[in-house]
Design a protein around this motif. Structure first.
Motif, PDB file in Angstrom:
ATOM      1  N   SER A 167       0.813  -1.218   0.000  1.00 45.55           N
ATOM      2  CA  SER A 167       0.000   0.000   0.000  1.00 45.55           C
ATOM      3  C   SER A 167       0.850   1.274   0.000  1.00 45.55           C
ATOM      4  CB  SER A 167      -0.922   0.007   1.227  1.00 45.55           C
ATOM      5  OG  SER A 167      -0.161   0.037   2.425  1.00 45.55           O
ATOM      6  N   ILE A 168       2.169   1.121  -0.049  1.00 46.99           N
ATOM      7  CA  ILE A 168       3.066   2.277  -0.009  1.00 46.99           C
ATOM      8  C   ILE A 168       3.473   2.671  -1.421  1.00 46.99           C
ATOM      9  CG2 ILE A 168       5.366   3.070   0.687  1.00 46.99           C
ATOM     10  CD1 ILE A 168       5.108   1.349   3.172  1.00 46.99           C
ATOM     11  N   ARG A 169       3.429   3.973  -1.686  1.00 49.89           N
ATOM     12  CA  ARG A 169       3.925   4.505  -2.952  1.00 49.89           C
ATOM     13  C   ARG A 169       4.910   5.623  -2.677  1.00 49.89           C
ATOM     14  NH1 ARG A 169       1.768   3.028  -7.575  1.00 49.89           N
ATOM     15  NH2 ARG A 169       2.549   4.912  -8.591  1.00 49.89           N
ATOM     16  N   PHE A 170       6.000   5.638  -3.475  1.00 49.81           N
ATOM     17  CA  PHE A 170       7.016   6.672  -3.340  1.00 49.81           C
ATOM     18  C   PHE A 170       6.816   7.756  -4.398  1.00 49.81           C
ATOM     19  CE2 PHE A 170       9.219   2.761  -1.878  1.00 49.81           C
ATOM     20  CZ  PHE A 170       9.495   3.156  -0.570  1.00 49.81           C
ATOM     21  N   GLN A 171       7.369   8.916  -4.128  1.00 49.31           N
ATOM     22  CA  GLN A 171       7.413   9.973  -5.138  1.00 49.31           C
ATOM     23  C   GLN A 171       8.157   9.441  -6.357  1.00 49.31           C
ATOM     24  OE1 GLN A 171       8.704  13.835  -3.738  1.00 49.31           O
ATOM     25  NE2 GLN A 171       9.742  14.282  -5.676  1.00 49.31           N
ATOM     26  N   GLU A 172       7.690   9.825  -7.557  1.00 51.78           N
ATOM     27  CA  GLU A 172       8.272   9.283  -8.784  1.00 51.78           C
ATOM     28  C   GLU A 172       9.408  10.136  -9.341  1.00 51.78           C
ATOM     29  OE1 GLU A 172       4.370   6.989 -10.648  1.00 51.78           O
ATOM     30  OE2 GLU A 172       4.755   9.083 -11.189  1.00 51.78           O
ATOM     31  N   TYR A 173       9.150  11.396  -9.538  1.00 54.56           N
ATOM     32  CA  TYR A 173      10.073  12.236 -10.319  1.00 54.56           C
ATOM     33  C   TYR A 173      10.855  13.196  -9.429  1.00 54.56           C
ATOM     34  CZ  TYR A 173      11.584  15.675 -13.852  1.00 54.56           C
ATOM     35  OH  TYR A 173      12.315  16.522 -14.646  1.00 54.56           O
ATOM     36  N   PHE A 174      12.191  13.156  -9.566  1.00 55.81           N
ATOM     37  CA  PHE A 174      13.076  14.048  -8.823  1.00 55.81           C
ATOM     38  C   PHE A 174      13.903  14.837  -9.833  1.00 55.81           C
ATOM     39  CE2 PHE A 174      12.179  10.382  -6.220  1.00 55.81           C
ATOM     40  CZ  PHE A 174      11.997  10.870  -4.936  1.00 55.81           C
ATOM     41  N   SER A 175      13.539  16.084 -10.047  1.00 54.37           N
ATOM     42  CA  SER A 175      14.258  16.942 -10.977  1.00 54.37           C
ATOM     43  C   SER A 175      15.528  17.483 -10.312  1.00 54.37           C
ATOM     44  CB  SER A 175      13.369  18.110 -11.405  1.00 54.37           C
ATOM     45  OG  SER A 175      14.125  19.151 -11.969  1.00 54.37           O
ATOM     46  N   ALA A 176      16.675  17.294 -10.957  1.00 56.75           N
ATOM     47  CA  ALA A 176      17.932  17.799 -10.405  1.00 56.75           C
ATOM     48  C   ALA A 176      17.897  19.313 -10.260  1.00 56.75           C
ATOM     49  CB  ALA A 176      19.096  17.380 -11.299  1.00 56.75           C
ATOM     50  N   GLU A 177      17.236  19.985 -11.187  1.00 51.06           N
ATOM     51  CA  GLU A 177      17.132  21.432 -11.122  1.00 51.06           C
ATOM     52  C   GLU A 177      16.302  21.870  -9.911  1.00 51.06           C
ATOM     53  OE1 GLU A 177      17.574  25.464 -12.246  1.00 51.06           O
ATOM     54  OE2 GLU A 177      18.668  23.644 -12.794  1.00 51.06           O
ATOM     55  N   LYS A 178      15.190  21.186  -9.696  1.00 50.08           N
ATOM     56  CA  LYS A 178      14.307  21.552  -8.586  1.00 50.08           C
ATOM     57  C   LYS A 178      14.933  21.253  -7.233  1.00 50.08           C
ATOM     58  CE  LYS A 178       9.688  20.597  -6.712  1.00 50.08           C
ATOM     59  NZ  LYS A 178       8.408  19.866  -6.933  1.00 50.08           N
ATOM     60  N   TYR A 179      15.658  20.123  -7.137  1.00 51.71           N
ATOM     61  CA  TYR A 179      16.159  19.660  -5.847  1.00 51.71           C
ATOM     62  C   TYR A 179      17.650  19.922  -5.640  1.00 51.71           C
ATOM     63  CZ  TYR A 179      11.755  17.171  -5.121  1.00 51.71           C
ATOM     64  OH  TYR A 179      10.433  16.855  -4.946  1.00 51.71           O
ATOM     65  N   LYS A 180      18.268  20.732  -6.494  1.00 56.43           N
ATOM     66  CA  LYS A 180      19.717  20.912  -6.430  1.00 56.43           C
ATOM     67  C   LYS A 180      20.201  21.502  -5.107  1.00 56.43           C
ATOM     68  CE  LYS A 180      19.581  25.376  -8.864  1.00 56.43           C
ATOM     69  NZ  LYS A 180      20.027  26.107 -10.087  1.00 56.43           N
ATOM     70  N   ASN A 181      19.340  22.240  -4.423  1.00 54.40           N
ATOM     71  CA  ASN A 181      19.719  22.833  -3.133  1.00 54.40           C
ATOM     72  C   ASN A 181      19.031  22.149  -1.958  1.00 54.40           C
ATOM     73  OD1 ASN A 181      21.385  24.853  -4.341  1.00 54.40           O
ATOM     74  ND2 ASN A 181      19.549  26.044  -4.849  1.00 54.40           N
TER      75      ASN A 181
END
Length: 357
Positions: free
Chosen positions: A181-195
Motif C-alpha cells: 500500500s506504499i507509494r514513493f514519489q516518482e520524479y526528482f528533478s535535479a534542477e528543482k532539488y539541487k539545493n
C-alpha cells in the motif's frame, strides 16, 4: 551501432519474458558500460574511515539542465512504439538487489511491469519515460522511481548513461509489512532539488553504489549494502506519498484485468484476434472493452496486437535465418505490404535492413 547490436553484448539485466516457458524478447539483456568512471570532476578520493570507499560523486557543473514533467508524447501515425509485458528480474550475485550502469543510443524499452521498485538515474544524456499514463522528460542528474506493479516505458534520447537500481518487493515487504500500500514519489528533478540537502544526500549514496559496483573490489558488497540502506532510509522517511485504500483497490483491479488480457494476447497473438473475440473472452461489452483498453494502455487493442507481433518478428529477424515471409506469417501477418508499412513505422526501416545489420 544499434540498440540490438549493443544488446548482443554481455549484459546483466534479466530478460523480459513473454511466455511461461520463458521465451525472451531481449535475449541478452541491456548492454553495460565496463569502463571505470572518468567523468570530469569525479574526485575519486577515499573516505578516511573506509579504505575502499570513494568520496561521494557529484554531477559536474555545466551539465544540461533538466526539464519538468511533460504531458504529451509525440507518436508516429499508425502503430505506437509501446507494448506491455512482464519483466522478470534477478538480483546480481553477491548483492540483494539488481544494479547496473549501461550506455545506450536511442534505446527503447517497451511498456512492461514488475513487482520490483525501479530507480533510474540519468548520469548523462536524456530519457523519455511514460509511467501510469503520465509522460516525463529526464535529463542529466534527474532520478525517476517506478513503483511496484506500475506499467512503464522508457526511451533514451541520443547517447545516454543510466544507473539502474531494482529492489525486490520481498526486500521491502520483510522490513515494511503492508508495503503493497506504499507509494514513493516518482520524479526528482535535479534542477528543482539541487539545493535540497536530503535529496543530495540520497543521490550521493546512489552514485557511491555506482562507483563501488564499477570497481567491484574485494568485499565491495558490504559497503554497497551500507549505502543502499542509507538510500532507502532517506527514500522511506522523506518521499512516501499518502494513498487511500480505495485508490489502491481500484488500481489493483484495473491492473489485474490488463495483465490477464496481455497474457492472453501473448499466447494467441499469432492467431486471428478480433475485438469481438477478445471482449467475449473477458465477458465485456465490445464498446466498453475498447474504451477500457485505450484509456489504460494509450492505444487500441489492434495496435497492441500488431506491436506484439512486430516485436517477435524483429527478434526472429535478428536471431534466425528464416526468410522474412516465413517469419511474418509465423507471427500472424498475412499481407506483406501492410506488414512492411507497419514495421517501418515502428522501427524506422524495412525488415530487410534489420536482417543485414
Amino acid at each position: 551501432m544499434t540498440y540490438y547490436e549493443l544488446n548482443n553484448k554481455v549484459g546483466r539485466i534479466s530478460p523480459i519474458v513473454f511466455y511461461k516457458d520463458c521465451r525472451t524478447y531481449f535475449p541478452d539483456g541491456f548492454p553495460t558500460c565496463p569502463a571505470v568512471c572518468t567523468a570530469p570532476g569525479c574526485p575519486g578520493k577515499v573516505e578516511p574511515s573506509y579504505p575502499d570507499t570513494p568520496a561521494p560523486y557529484r554531477p559536474q557543473e555545466g551539465s544540461p539542465k533538466p526539464t519538468h514533467a511533460i504531458n504529451t508524447l509525440p507518436q508516429k501515425k499508425g502503430i505506437p512504439t509501446t507494448m506491455t509485458t512482464h519483466e522478470i528480474i534477478t538480483s546480481k550475485p553477491k548483492l540483494p538487489v539488481y544494479f547496473d550502469i549501461y550506455q545506450s543510443d536511442n534505446q527503447l524499452v517497451p511498456s512492461h511491469w514488475h513487482a520490483h521498485v525501479e530507480i533510474l538515474y540519468i548520469s548523462s544524456g536524456s530519457m523519455h519515460v511514460i509511467c501510469r499514463e503520465e509522460s516525463f522528460l529526464l535529463h542529466t542528474g534527474d532520478i525517476f522511481l517506478v513503483n511496484s506493479g506500475d506499467i512503464h516505458y522508457t526511451r533514451t534520447i541520443g547517447r545516454t548513461e543510466t544507473y539502474l537500481l531494482q529492489i525486490p518487493f520481498d526486500f521491502f515487504n520483510q522490513m515494511l509489512p503492508g508495503f503493497a500500500s506504499i507509494r514513493f514519489q516518482e520524479y526528482f528533478s535535479a534542477e528543482k532539488y539541487k539545493n535540497a540537502p536530503v535529496f543530495c544526500e540520497m543521490r550521493d549514496h546512489l552514485l557511491t553504489m555506482g562507483y563501488l559496483y564499477k570497481n567491484e573490489k574485494n568485499g565491495y558488497q558490504f559497503l554497497f549494502g551500507s549505502h543502499l540502506h542509507h538510500f532507502l532510509y532517506i527514500l522511506y522517511t522523506s518521499y512516501v506519498l499518502p494513498q487511500s485504500q480505495s485508490t489502491v483497490s481500484q488500481d489493483t483491479k484495473t491492473l489485474t484485468r490488463l495483465k490477464d488480457i496481455i497474457t492472453y494476447v501473448e499466447r494467441h497473438y499469432m492467431e486471428p484476434l478480433s475485438l469481438s473475440d477478445i471482449s467475449d473472452r473477458f465477458a465485456l461489452n465490445p464498446e466498453y472493452f475498447c474504451r477500457f483498453f485505450k484509456k489504460n494502455m494509450g492505444f487500441t487493442f489492434l495496435e497492441y496486437v500488431n506491436m506484439v507481433r512486430l516485436s517477435h518478428i524483429y527478434s526472429d529477424l535478428m536471431q534466425t535465418g528464416d526468410s522474412i515471409t516465413q517469419i511474418m506469417e509465423r507471427h500472424g501477418f498475412i499481407n506483406y505490404k501492410v506488414f512492411n508499412r507497419m514495421f517501418k513505422e515502428v522501427y524506422g526501416c524495412l525488415p530487410s535492413k534489420v536482417r543485414h545489420q
